[in-house]
Motif scaffolding. Structure first.
Motif, PDB file in Angstrom:
ATOM      1  N   ALA A 184       0.805  -1.223   0.000  1.00 21.68           N
ATOM      2  CA  ALA A 184       0.000   0.000   0.000  1.00 21.68           C
ATOM      3  C   ALA A 184       0.837   1.271   0.000  1.00 21.68           C
ATOM      4  O   ALA A 184       0.444   2.263  -0.625  1.00 21.68           O
ATOM      5  N   TRP A 185       1.954   1.273   0.705  1.00 20.65           N
ATOM      6  CA  TRP A 185       2.702   2.518   0.842  1.00 20.65           C
ATOM      7  C   TRP A 185       3.205   3.082  -0.491  1.00 20.65           C
ATOM      8  O   TRP A 185       3.026   4.274  -0.766  1.00 20.65           O
ATOM      9  N   PRO A 186       3.808   2.275  -1.365  1.00 21.52           N
ATOM     10  CA  PRO A 186       4.233   2.853  -2.649  1.00 21.52           C
ATOM     11  C   PRO A 186       3.054   3.431  -3.445  1.00 21.52           C
ATOM     12  O   PRO A 186       3.183   4.491  -4.062  1.00 21.52           O
ATOM     13  N   ALA A 187       1.927   2.753  -3.412  1.00 24.47           N
ATOM     14  CA  ALA A 187       0.746   3.257  -4.124  1.00 24.47           C
ATOM     15  C   ALA A 187       0.276   4.571  -3.498  1.00 24.47           C
ATOM     16  O   ALA A 187      -0.038   5.530  -4.217  1.00 24.47           O
ATOM     17  N   ALA A 188       0.216   4.639  -2.177  1.00 28.28           N
ATOM     18  CA  ALA A 188      -0.218   5.856  -1.495  1.00 28.28           C
ATOM     19  C   ALA A 188       0.735   7.017  -1.780  1.00 28.28           C
ATOM     20  O   ALA A 188       0.296   8.149  -1.997  1.00 28.28           O
ATOM     21  N   PHE A 189       2.020   6.737  -1.792  1.00 27.80           N
ATOM     22  CA  PHE A 189       3.004   7.785  -2.083  1.00 27.80           C
ATOM     23  C   PHE A 189       2.827   8.319  -3.498  1.00 27.80           C
ATOM     24  O   PHE A 189       2.815   9.527  -3.724  1.00 27.80           O
ATOM     25  N   LEU A 190       2.673   7.417  -4.447  1.00 30.46           N
ATOM     26  CA  LEU A 190       2.505   7.824  -5.839  1.00 30.46           C
ATOM     27  C   LEU A 190       1.225   8.633  -6.024  1.00 30.46           C
ATOM     28  O   LEU A 190       1.225   9.666  -6.705  1.00 30.46           O
ATOM     29  N   ILE A 191       0.138   8.195  -5.421  1.00 27.38           N
ATOM     30  CA  ILE A 191      -1.131   8.921  -5.525  1.00 27.38           C
ATOM     31  C   ILE A 191      -0.998  10.310  -4.906  1.00 27.38           C
ATOM     32  O   ILE A 191      -1.443  11.304  -5.494  1.00 27.38           O
TER      33      ILE A 191
END
Length: 65
Positions: A35-42
Motif C-alpha cells: 500500500a505505501w508505494p501506491a499511497a506515495f505515488l497517488i
C-alpha cells in the motif's frame, strides 16, 4: 503523510478482514508494503491538483486567522 496513512489504514483493514490472529503482524506488514508505494505515488501525483482545488474552495488567502 502517505506513510502515516498507509500504516493506520492497512492496520485497520487487515484487522477488519482477518481479526487478531497469530500472523496478524505478518499480514499487516505485507499489506503495508504493497500500500505505501501506491499511497506515495497517488499523493505525489494528485497532491498539487488537490491543493489548488482546496485553495479555490476556501475563502480568503488560505491562511488561518
Amino acid at each position: 503523510m502517505s506513510l502515516v496513512m498507509s500504516v493506520f489504514m492497512t492496520c485497520w483493514v487487515t484487522y477488519i478482514n482477518l481479526g487478531m490472529r497469530p500472523d496478524f503482524a505478518l499480514q499487516w506488514g505485507r499489506a503495508f508494503l504493497m500500500a505505501w508505494p501506491a499511497a506515495f505515488l497517488i499523493a505525489f501525483l494528485f497532491g498539487p491538483l488537490l491543493q489548488r482545488v482546496t485553495q479555490r474552495l476556501l475563502p480568503g488567502d488560505g491562511r488561518n486567522a
